[in-house]
Scaffold this motif. Structure first.
Motif, short mmCIF file in Angstrom:
data_model
loop_
_atom_site.label_atom_id
_atom_site.label_comp_id
_atom_site.label_asym_id
_atom_site.label_seq_id
_atom_site.Cartn_x
_atom_site.Cartn_y
_atom_site.Cartn_z
N UNK A 51 0.65 -1.40 -0.23
CA UNK A 51 -0.24 0.31 -0.06
C UNK A 51 1.06 1.27 -0.12
N UNK A 52 0.34 2.19 -0.95
CA UNK A 52 1.17 3.70 -0.68
C UNK A 52 1.52 3.72 0.84
N UNK A 53 2.15 4.81 0.71
CA UNK A 53 2.22 5.84 1.82
C UNK A 53 0.77 6.55 2.36
N UNK A 54 1.07 6.26 3.81
CA UNK A 54 -0.30 6.91 4.58
C UNK A 54 -0.40 8.70 4.17
N UNK A 55 -1.68 8.87 4.36
CA UNK A 55 -1.57 10.13 4.20
C UNK A 55 -1.81 10.89 5.80
N UNK A 56 -1.05 12.46 6.03
CA UNK A 56 -0.81 13.04 7.19
C UNK A 56 -2.26 13.31 8.13
N UNK A 102 -4.21 2.76 19.10
CA UNK A 102 -2.73 3.54 18.68
C UNK A 102 -1.34 2.97 18.61
N UNK A 103 -1.46 1.75 19.60
CA UNK A 103 -0.56 1.39 19.64
C UNK A 103 -0.46 0.43 17.67
N UNK A 104 -1.02 0.05 17.82
CA UNK A 104 -1.73 -0.45 16.45
C UNK A 104 -1.17 -0.39 15.65
N UNK A 105 -2.26 0.99 15.49
CA UNK A 105 -1.18 2.15 14.53
C UNK A 105 0.06 2.88 13.74
N UNK A 106 0.25 3.14 15.25
CA UNK A 106 1.91 3.45 14.89
C UNK A 106 2.65 2.60 14.96
N UNK A 108 3.82 0.69 11.78
CA UNK A 108 4.61 1.32 10.99
C UNK A 108 5.52 2.14 11.07
N UNK A 109 5.24 2.98 12.38
CA UNK A 109 6.39 4.27 12.28
C UNK A 109 5.70 5.26 11.71
N UNK A 110 4.34 5.68 10.93
CA UNK A 110 4.16 6.95 10.49
C UNK A 110 3.67 7.60 11.86
N UNK A 111 3.60 9.25 11.76
CA UNK A 111 2.80 10.15 12.55
C UNK A 111 1.68 11.01 11.60
N UNK A 112 0.98 10.72 11.69
CA UNK A 112 0.33 11.69 11.81
C UNK A 112 0.82 13.41 11.59
N UNK A 131 3.91 9.45 24.49
CA UNK A 131 5.31 10.43 23.64
C UNK A 131 5.59 10.86 22.92
N UNK A 132 4.69 9.52 21.45
CA UNK A 132 4.73 9.82 19.98
C UNK A 132 4.12 10.28 19.17
N UNK A 133 2.86 10.90 20.08
CA UNK A 133 2.12 11.95 19.57
C UNK A 133 1.59 13.19 20.46
#
Length: 218
Positions: A51-56, A102-106, A108-112, A131-133
């Protein structure tokens, strides 16, 4: 192919049984369910990597399916393009459940840059504890305002399929189905176009990708 059809179109188990029987295969309900449990995770992994890169901008919401007669919560996130980022079926709708999602969403390392949620207080609490968000802008919207329209649209194919199958009996099977259903929905989610040739090319590319991922998973 029956698994692909059941995730692409609102088919019941009876429909899939009839399609297989027409091809000379006699398959039971239990076998169809076991196929979903055994092969869905493999197909999901193969498809996710393509799949392509996620949106922001991410949109989050929770649906309320019934699994074996027990109410569950289906956590879902999409980006601004309508692509499903992830889904997670949980028994609760509290801060711990939000943190798990949120852990599952993150993963792949992407942060919106921006996260839209409804007015569920658990989402805000989980965001503050992550902390990431911490630097991510959080917008809470009133459900009736329809500002979460991308996520509302994303729910519809899932609920159509749930009605056609008359619900799910097992949480494990339901989670496997929802995950693969999301990946297939993304695969067949073309850009809006009134040119039939462009739509046909997109569909052909989607079917080619599906065949490749099936062979990889096998």
């Amino acid at each position: 192919m029956p698994r692909k059809l059941s995730h692409r179109f609102p088919l019941s188990d009876r429909d899939r049984q009839a399609l297989l029987q027409e091809r000379g295969l006699d398959v039971s309900h239990d076998t169809l369910g076991e196929w979903n449990v055994d092969f869905s995770p493999l197909s999901v992994d193969e498809r996710r990597y393509r799949e392509p890169r996620r949106g922001s901008r991410w949109y989050m919401d929770e649906g309320c399916p019934s699994i074996g007669g027990v109410r569950h919560w289906l956590w879902r996130a999409v980006d601004e393009h309508g692509a499903v980022l992830n889904v997670l079926l949980q028994e609760h709708r509290n801060t711990e459940a939000a943190k798990s999602f949120f852990d599952r969403l993150l993963g792949r390392g992407d942060v919106p840059e921006l996260i839209h949620t409804d007015e569920l207080w658990s989402d805000g609490a989980a965001l503050r504890e992550s902390l990431v968000l911490h630097g991510v802008e959080h917008v809470q919207v009133v459900s009736t305002a329809r500002h979460n329209n991308p996520i509302e649209q994303s729910h519809r194919p899932t609920w159509r399929q749930e009605r056609q199958q008359r619900g799910f009996r097992s949480r494990q099977r339901a989670q496997g189905f929802f995950e693969l259903h999301a990946r297939i929905t993304n695969l067949h989610h073309p850009a809006r176009s009134t040119v039939p040739a462009l739509w046909r090319r997109h569909q052909q590319a989607a079917f080619t990708t599906w065949r490749e991922t099936v062979w990889q998973a096998a």
